[in-house]
Write an enzyme that holds these catalytic residues in place. Structure first.
Site, PDB file in Angstrom:
ATOM      1  N   GLY A  55     -10.856  40.460 -26.444  1.00  0.00           N
ATOM      2  CA  GLY A  55     -11.071  39.169 -26.900  1.00  0.00           C
ATOM      3  C   GLY A  55     -12.051  39.053 -28.043  1.00  0.00           C
ATOM      4  O   GLY A  55     -12.705  40.355 -28.441  1.00  0.00           O
ATOM      5  N   CYS A  82     -11.152  46.722 -23.798  1.00  0.00           N
ATOM      6  CA  CYS A  82     -11.978  46.233 -25.074  1.00  0.00           C
ATOM      7  C   CYS A  82     -12.898  45.364 -24.538  1.00  0.00           C
ATOM      8  O   CYS A  82     -14.223  45.593 -23.820  1.00  0.00           O
ATOM      9  CB  CYS A  82     -11.029  45.555 -25.997  1.00  0.00           C
ATOM     10  SG  CYS A  82     -11.994  45.702 -27.523  1.00  0.00           S
ATOM     11  N   TYR A  83     -12.836  43.782 -24.831  1.00  0.00           N
ATOM     12  CA  TYR A  83     -14.061  42.987 -24.617  1.00  0.00           C
ATOM     13  C   TYR A  83     -14.042  42.767 -23.001  1.00  0.00           C
ATOM     14  O   TYR A  83     -15.182  42.780 -22.475  1.00  0.00           O
ATOM     15  CB  TYR A  83     -13.534  41.399 -24.879  1.00  0.00           C
ATOM     16  CG  TYR A  83     -14.548  40.474 -24.625  1.00  0.00           C
ATOM     17  CD1 TYR A  83     -15.732  40.316 -25.371  1.00  0.00           C
ATOM     18  CD2 TYR A  83     -14.211  39.762 -23.519  1.00  0.00           C
ATOM     19  CE1 TYR A  83     -16.435  39.199 -25.029  1.00  0.00           C
ATOM     20  CE2 TYR A  83     -15.187  38.662 -23.095  1.00  0.00           C
ATOM     21  CZ  TYR A  83     -16.436  38.429 -23.684  1.00  0.00           C
ATOM     22  OH  TYR A  83     -17.319  37.626 -23.245  1.00  0.00           O
ATOM     23  N   HIS A 169      -7.357  50.111 -26.904  1.00  0.00           N
ATOM     24  CA  HIS A 169      -6.321  49.468 -26.244  1.00  0.00           C
ATOM     25  C   HIS A 169      -5.095  50.337 -25.848  1.00  0.00           C
ATOM     26  O   HIS A 169      -4.437  50.769 -26.895  1.00  0.00           O
ATOM     27  CB  HIS A 169      -5.795  48.426 -27.174  1.00  0.00           C
ATOM     28  CG  HIS A 169      -6.849  47.435 -27.707  1.00  0.00           C
ATOM     29  ND1 HIS A 169      -6.790  46.100 -26.968  1.00  0.00           N
ATOM     30  CD2 HIS A 169      -7.768  47.407 -28.628  1.00  0.00           C
ATOM     31  CE1 HIS A 169      -7.753  45.293 -27.411  1.00  0.00           C
ATOM     32  NE2 HIS A 169      -8.391  45.948 -28.405  1.00  0.00           N
ATOM     33  N   GLU A 171      -2.421  49.393 -24.446  1.00  0.00           N
ATOM     34  CA  GLU A 171      -1.206  48.672 -24.527  1.00  0.00           C
ATOM     35  C   GLU A 171      -0.623  48.808 -25.565  1.00  0.00           C
ATOM     36  O   GLU A 171       0.543  48.508 -25.942  1.00  0.00           O
ATOM     37  CB  GLU A 171      -1.486  47.213 -24.191  1.00  0.00           C
ATOM     38  CG  GLU A 171      -2.092  46.452 -25.110  1.00  0.00           C
ATOM     39  CD  GLU A 171      -3.776  46.446 -24.984  1.00  0.00           C
ATOM     40  OE1 GLU A 171      -4.542  45.384 -25.610  1.00  0.00           O
ATOM     41  OE2 GLU A 171      -4.097  47.376 -24.145  1.00  0.00           O
ATOM     42  N   ASP A 227      19.326  34.244 -25.270  1.00  0.00           N
ATOM     43  CA  ASP A 227      18.580  33.335 -23.901  1.00  0.00           C
ATOM     44  C   ASP A 227      19.392  32.312 -23.342  1.00  0.00           C
ATOM     45  O   ASP A 227      19.237  32.470 -22.130  1.00  0.00           O
ATOM     46  CB  ASP A 227      17.236  33.104 -24.690  1.00  0.00           C
ATOM     47  CG  ASP A 227      16.422  33.997 -25.432  1.00  0.00           C
ATOM     48  OD1 ASP A 227      16.398  35.150 -24.944  1.00  0.00           O
ATOM     49  OD2 ASP A 227      15.580  33.600 -26.312  1.00  0.00           O
ATOM     50  N   LYS A 366      11.945  39.294 -24.001  1.00  0.00           N
ATOM     51  CA  LYS A 366      13.424  39.420 -24.753  1.00  0.00           C
ATOM     52  C   LYS A 366      14.073  40.512 -24.036  1.00  0.00           C
ATOM     53  O   LYS A 366      15.328  40.484 -23.458  1.00  0.00           O
ATOM     54  CB  LYS A 366      13.443  39.487 -26.200  1.00  0.00           C
ATOM     55  CG  LYS A 366      14.512  39.647 -26.649  1.00  0.00           C
ATOM     56  CD  LYS A 366      15.659  38.569 -26.800  1.00  0.00           C
ATOM     57  CE  LYS A 366      15.119  37.547 -27.681  1.00  0.00           C
ATOM     58  NZ  LYS A 366      15.824  36.250 -27.865  1.00  0.00           N
TER      59      LYS A 366
END
Length: 510
Positions: A55, A82-83, A169, A171, A227, A366
Site C-alpha cells: 500500500g 511490503c506495507y 514483492h 508476486e 470471455d 484471463k
C-alpha cells in the site's frame, strides 16, 4: 465453496490482484477483500492463510490503514508484503521508521534458507523493492530472515505463531524465485493441498448457475471473444435450452469478424441470434470524442438492443455477461481508481429490464478463462482468440468514430495481425492491434504531397493483463507491416509503434 481458501486483504497497493493471481497459479483458491472486512466475517470464511498486500501509506501516520491485532490471534498463518509487512511489525509492537536509504526496483537480497519461506532457494538473489519506510525494530518473537545492503530486515518471521513478512514483492516477476516463495508459504506454512483446478471450478460453477437460474431463461451477450465464448459454453452446459445467445454486430468489429462469429456458433447447440446494428450505433456515436462517453453510449445501446431482442423471444429472467476479474478491478471497486469502464461492468445504464445479471467468470483471470474453455471442450481457435474490448474499435479510433475511419482501421489492423501470424509471433505476443489516431501529418507518395492519418501499432506481452510489457517485435516484421499498410490502405501515410508498458499506460489507447 469446497476449496481451501486464502484471503488477500487489500491495503491499496498496485500489485494486489497480481498476488491473487500468483496464489491461484500455485493451485490455491483466493479472493481479494478490503482490509476493513469485519473480523467475524473473515473468520466465517475459514481461510487457511491470510496475505496482507502492499500500500502507498506510512503505517505510523494518523490515517494509515490499520488492522485489528486480533487477526494475529486467529491461529491462521499470515504473510505481510511490503506495507503489510510493516503493518504486522507496527501492530505487534515493533517500530517502523523512514529508511536511511530508500529502495526501489531490483535489489540484491540475502536469504536465510532455514526459513520455510526460502526453503530450497539460493541464499542470494534479486528481489523487487518499493519502499521508503522499513522495520527498524522487530516485534517480540520475530527474527530477520533476509536482508539487503541497505535494509537489515527484508523479511521477518515468527514461526511459532506462523507469522511472516516480506519487505519486497514476491508476486512480481522481477523477484527471482518469488513464486516459489509464495508456494512455500502456501504449502510449507499453511498446509495447502492445491485443490484449485479448472475441472473443479467448472463443476462448482455449473451447479451454482443451475441453482441460481432454476427454470428461468438467460440471455447472453455473445461477442465471439474469449470471455463471452467461454461463458456461453459454461452456461450451455449448466442450463442448455434455457440459454439464448445474442450477438450484436455494432459495426465496431474487426475485419470480417461478424461473419466469423456467426460461422463459429451457427451450427452449435446454442440458440444463436445475430443483430446487425451498425447504423444505430454509429448514429449514437456521431460527434462524440470523449472516451468514457463513447463507452457509456455503447454500453447503454447494447442493453437496449438486448431488451428489444428479449421481448421478441419472450420472458427473459437473467442477462449473462463475460465479465472477468480484471474488468471488475479496473472498473473501480472500493477505494480503487476507475481506470476504465467496460460496457459489461461500469457502463451499465441505471435501468435494466432483467431480473438479475449473471457473471459466471467474474472471479477468473484471463488465462484461467482460457483454461476453463479448454476444459469445457471449446476449440482452440476460439479459446486463443485475440482479446477484444466490449466497445470494439470505437476505443481504437481516437476522436470521433466514423464509418470511413473504421474501415481504414479494419484494413490496417487485419494486415498487422496477418503479418504477426505469418512471423509465428501470434502465441508469444499476447495482444496486438492497430489504432487510428485523430492526427494527420504531411507525407509524400508518388511525388505528391499527402496529408493523411497517422496509425499506431500496439502489441504487448502479459500473463494476467493486469500488467503488460510492450512486445519487442522484430524490425523486419514491423517494416513489412508498415510498407504493406501504407501501400494497401488508403489515407494512412505514417506508422508509429507504441513502446509503453502497463503501467503507466493501459493496454488500450482509450
Amino acid at each position: 465453496m469446497a476449496h481451501q481458501f486464502v484471503a488477500v486483504l487489500d491495503f491499496g497497493g498496485q500489485y494486489n490482484q497480481l498476488i491473487a493471481r500468483r496464489v491461484r497459479e500455485c493451485g490455491v483458491y483466493c479472493e481479494v477483500f478490503r482490509y476493513t472486512m469485519p473480523l467475524e466475517e473473515l473468520k466465517a470464511k475459514a481461510p487457511v492463510g491470510i496475505i496482507f498486500t502492499g500500500g502507498p501509506n506510512s503505517v505510523y501516520e494518523e490515517n494509515a490503514p490499520r488492522i485489528s491485532r486480533e487477526v494475529f490471534a486467529l491461529g491462521v498463518p499470515v504473510l505481510g508484503i511490503c506495507y503489510g509487512n510493516q503493518l504486522m511489525a507496527y501492530t505487534l509492537g515493533g517500530k517502523v521508521a523512514p529508511a536511511p536509504a530508500r529502495e526501489y526496483g531490483k535489489t540484491q537480497t540475502y536469504y536465510n534458507t532455514a526459513s520455510l519461506l526460502f526453503k530450497g532457494l539460493e541464499e542470494k538473489a534479486v528481489s523487487w523493492m518499493s519502499h521508503t519506510d522499513y522495520v527498524e525494530t522487530l516485534p517480540e518473537g520475530f527474527v530477520s530472515v533476509a536482508h539487503t545492503d541497505n535494509c537489515p530486515c527484508a523479511a521477518m518471521e515468527n514461526p511459532a505463531k506462523k507469522l511472516y513478512g516480506m519487505q519486497f514483492h514476491p508476486e512480481v516477476m522481477h523477484t527471482e524465485n518469488g513464486l516459489k516463495m509464495l508456494h512455500n508459504f502456501l504449502y510449507e506454512v499453511c498446509g495447502c493441498k492445491g485443490d484449485w483446478t479448472m475441472g473443479d471450478y467448472a463443476k462448482t460453477a455449473v451447479e451454482s448457475i443451475r441453482q441460481k437460474v432454476g427454470s428461468g431463461r438467460v440471455l447472453l451477450a455473445l461477442s465471439g471473444g474469449v470471455d463471452s465464448s467461454v461463458a456461453a459454453a459454461l452456461l450451455s452446459k449448466a442450463i442448455g435450452s434455457q440459454l439464448t445467445c445474442i450477438f450484436v454486430d455494432h459495426g465496431l468489429m474487426r475485419k470480417d469478424e461478424g461473419d466469423e462469429v456467426e460461422r463459429a456458433f451457427q451450427n452449435s447447440d446454442l440458440h444463436f441470434v445475430r443483430v446487425n446494428a451498425e447504423k444505430r450505433f454509429l448514429s449514437k456515436l456521431a460527434g462524440v470524442t470523449e472516451p468514457e462517453q463513447k463507452r457509456k453510449i455503447i454500453g447503454e445501446e447494447f442493453i437496449r438492443v438486448f431488451e428489444e431482442e428479449a421481448k421478441k423471444i419472450g420472458k427473459v429472467d437473467f442477462l449473462a455477461q463475460g465479465t472477468i476479474y480484471p474488468d471488475v478491478i479496473e472498473s473501480g471497486t472500493g477505494d480503487a481508481a476507475v481506470i476504465k469502464s467496460h460496457h459489461n461492468v461500469g457502463g451499465l445504464p441505471d435501468y435494466v429490464d432483467f431480473k438479475e445479471i449473471i457473471e459466471p467468470l467474474r472471479l477468473l483471470f484471463k488465462d484461467e478463462v482460457r483454461s476453463l474453455g479448454l476444459e469445457l471442450g471449446l476449440p482452440e481457435y476460439l479459446v486463443w482468440r485475440q482479446p477484444f474490448p466490449g466497445p470494439g474499435l470505437a476505443i481504437r479510433c481516437i476522436g470521433e468514430v466514423t464509418k470511413e475511419k473504421l474501415d481504414i482501421l479494419r484494413d490496417a489492423d487485419f494486415i498487422f495481425r496477418e503479418e504477426i501470424a505469418k512471423a509465428g509471433l501470434d502465441k508469444s505476443v499476447n495482444q496486438y492491434f492497430a489504432v487510428i489516431t485523430d492526427m494527420r501529418s504531411v507525407g509524400v507518395m508518388g511525388d505528391g504531397r499527402t496529408y493523411d492519418y497517422t496509425l499506431a501499432l500496439r502489441s504487448v506481452t502479459t500473463t494476467d493483463f493486469m500488467t503488460a510489457d510492450w512486445a519487442r517485435i522484430p524490425y523486419d516484421v514491423l517494416d513489412t507491416v508498415s510498407r504493406r499498410i501504407v501501400n494497401e490502405v488508403r489515407h494512412i501515410n505514417r506508422i508509429v509503434y507504441d513502446i509503453t508498458s502497463k503501467p503507466p499506460a493501459t493496454i488500450e489507447w482509450e
